[in-house]
Scaffold this active site. Sequence first.
Site, PDB file in Angstrom:
ATOM      1  N   SER A  44      -9.762   1.581   2.968  1.00  0.00           N
ATOM      2  CA  SER A  44      -8.879   2.378   2.129  1.00  0.00           C
ATOM      3  C   SER A  44      -7.823   1.558   1.410  1.00  0.00           C
ATOM      4  CB  SER A  44      -8.203   3.436   2.997  1.00  0.00           C
ATOM      5  OG  SER A  44      -7.330   2.828   3.940  1.00  0.00           O
ATOM      6  N   SER A  79      -9.991  -0.847   7.214  1.00  0.00           N
ATOM      7  CA  SER A  79      -9.452  -0.640   5.868  1.00  0.00           C
ATOM      8  C   SER A  79      -8.683  -1.805   5.280  1.00  0.00           C
ATOM      9  CB  SER A  79      -8.566   0.607   5.847  1.00  0.00           C
ATOM     10  OG  SER A  79      -9.365   1.756   5.859  1.00  0.00           O
ATOM     11  N   LYS A 103       0.852  -1.199   0.000  1.00  0.00           N
ATOM     12  CA  LYS A 103       0.000   0.000   0.000  1.00  0.00           C
ATOM     13  C   LYS A 103       0.884   1.243   0.000  1.00  0.00           C
ATOM     14  CE  LYS A 103      -3.982   1.879   2.639  1.00  0.00           C
ATOM     15  NZ  LYS A 103      -4.829   1.668   3.844  1.00  0.00           N
TER      16      LYS A 103
END
Lengths: 483, 479
Positions: free
Chosen positions: A148, A172, A73
Amino acid sequence: MAESDLLAATAAETAALIEGNEVSRQECLDIWLERTAADDLNGYLWRADAESAVGSVDQEAQDPVAGVPLAIKDIFCTTGVPTTAASKILEGYRPPYDATAVARLASAGVPMLGKTNMDEFAMGSSNENSAYGPALNPWDRSRVPGGSSGGSAAVVAGGLAPWALGTDTGGSVRQPAAFCGVVGLKPTYGSISRYGMIAFASSLDQCGPITQDVTDAALLLARLEGRDEMDSTSTGIEGGIALPSAANLNGLKFGVPADLVGEGVDPGVKAVFDRTVERIEGLGGTVETIALPHAKHGISAYYVLAPAEASTNLSRYDGVRYGQRASDRDLASMYEDTRGDFFGPEVKRRIMLGTYALSSGYYDAYYGRAQRVRTKIVDDFNSAFAKVDFVITPTSPSVAFGLGEKTADPLTMYMTDLFTVPMSLAGIPAISIPAGMATPEEGGTAMPVGFQIAAPAFGEQKLLEASFALEKAIAFDNGGGRI
Amino acid sequence: MAEELEAVIGLEIHVQLATETKMFCGCPLSFGDDPNIHTCPICLAHPGVLPVPNRKAIEYALLIGAALDCEIAPSSIFHRKNYFYPDNPKAYQITQFEIPICGSGRLGDVRINRAHLEEDAAKMVHVGESGRIQGSDSSMVDFNRGGTPLVEIVTEPDLKSGAQVREWGQLLRATVKELGVSDVNMEEGSLRCDANVSVRPVGTSELGTKTEMKNMNSFRFIERGIEAEIARQKELIGSGGRVVQETLHFDPSTGELHSLRSKEESHDYRYMPEPDLVAIVPTEAMLKAAQDALPELPAARAARYRDELGVQDSAALLLSFETEWAEFFEGVIGHDPGIEPRVAANWVTGEFAAELRKQGDQPLAESKVSPDQLGSLVLMVAGKRISHSSGKSVLEAMVADGADPVTVVEEQGLEQISDSGELETIVEAAIENNPKPAEQVRSGNEKAIGALVGAVMKETKGRADGGEVTRLLRRHLGL
């Protein structure tokens, strides 16, 4: 070995292929780099290539997973590699250091495939808040992958990476894993170092694996967890993490918080949840109703606490030392224009919320009260775990929704985290595993449904064992195939 | 008649801790190095970094707490104090707010409210003629200082005058210096003092509106600044005006006070518990270590000098406030058990200190005189081997080139005249050669005897005992 076999393999299977000399580490990486170049999900914000050092293979590495490449990420700092947290304000930023999680994987010989798309500064539940456009759900590209860590979930589900790192603040990792039909694990708060993870809400942020199955989650967690001198809030999981092998759930008790899992859950999701409960019983586990009376206030508390912390965590982005600078006229204009021009609307909304909640005169009414709710939720879980081994819920009330469907109404969007936020506030570990498929309320392609299991703090091993047994049963019920 | 007003003063003192590294990262501390060479992602607030507290700084804070008799919190936490400014790279300062590591305490007659840990801001350098931000061409930031550990000591409003602030400030400075936790150098900013000043009618207990005086780099200036501010406030109130809450700067070169900012511009710091740090929970061992490491502190030392050694109050204070002077003094009295501490203290703080000043402002550390040498000089004077005035001239030679006092006395033949027959002869000659003062003394003007003593001393080159000379003169003059 056919290339398609490698691309379909889990991380553990890939490690076995490397171990059995079916493919070399370098070949494995080359195949994956070629595959990521075909990213059609907007899953990557930056991709490694044959020349990038971060994509190189460490021939000396002894770890069995050495050479199994990973997507990261874009919230993790990576030396010399663009790290933006999907924000314009960090465009062009190349950190001078590695996040501890990244460094640990690098030392295990795990090459980085690229940096994945996400909601800006991890604020969002759909990945639509990325300054670089949303990642797409591989099951239905008109739908969101969740947020997210949407990019990480999308690339694992879409066959663009064997496994990935995400972060979970209020859900997330778990929610996008559920939306994309993969496994997402949020470990106990503090069990993986936050050093180098761009902060959203420090008291909640936690690094977590997004993988094809529970075994891979355990493999990754074992290499990530542990005390880090650079993070004074970090701890270690006692005894470390072993690969799960449980075949049944004999003697284990699962609690369903009736006051949380009620109205507002889509029927398709509810059906998958009920079927999974039956599977638990079929494996020898017992399921009972428990009370988490304050959990329904979790969203309210979370949307005070997380923005409050975010408002101060994000105040360092002022255009002075790194990232983009909008104006040179004078100090105040530099601050205002930089933050005004380069933060997206959701980030601004939360900074405003958090600033308000912390301001003198409102602190007790908002921040103080939210902290008290958080304490109540912790107490709720403690009481629950005195009776049961695990708490179970659907991961999200609905399957992945359509792009743009909820963007106009932030409050509806926030509700998608209803089941994941309480565990985050309590700091306990929770996992989302794929449990089946459901057709969205409005019709269309059937979409994956996630099943969430939570355990007491540092109960990761138990959590992984139970998830592993259940995962096998679900796959068996489905005819032995992957979803 | 206008009511009588009294000043109420509280102090906030920032002490830079002399740890090897910064409060929350591993960067070394330094003063005067090239700008921005001691920085890292943590003290520059790069995305994703986290603070890790400096254990040594916590130990130093506990030591300060022990020295100030503070209550140590069983568990203290850090807060974030949010404000935007280039000297503050995270846009929040990590400081202790609700629960400081050191709670209420006392030093001398001033109560301590708290002493807490925090990190220093970076240093701003304003480019332009004034050197101040107003009217500067540009401003630059040096992050070397950013993140230096500080202990902020906050007093109760127990002080009443500029002079008291100076005296107490010097005691505090001496106390902290004794602990070895800070350079306490005000010019280099390792000790900074802000004063909150208000006035109120004598006999009332409510506090008046206060003004804050910032960052003065000597206790003399602080004393003058506070006196000026007290006078200003008294005059203002006396003429029916009202004090406005503001921050002031005192310019010692002009003696004027300037307003820096008024309360209307004050910030809402949006304090919040620092989620990146766990609570400081000092162990029993840490608390014990702090108590065990406490040296004899200046106040206690002054009391010991005064009460046990009989040293005069002023000399006891002077000696106690500077470790090196105290050590020197103790070396002097350690030279010989026959040395009276009271006498030795007067020599050290009086003649010796004056001679060092006279000969090029020599710091004690660079002086050529050893405590043993001064001890031997004091012993010779006290034992009347040499006269007091000979002692002073020997001291001059000692300070000048490190001469040994015994050698100087021998070489210059300064041994006091101990043969009273010889001295009587000289006394008689002095009376005979100075008939006018002799006559004056005989006719009742005893003060005139000084001229005769002087004559004897001149004749003996100071080798006579002044007391003995006076006694002989009086006898010969028939008094």
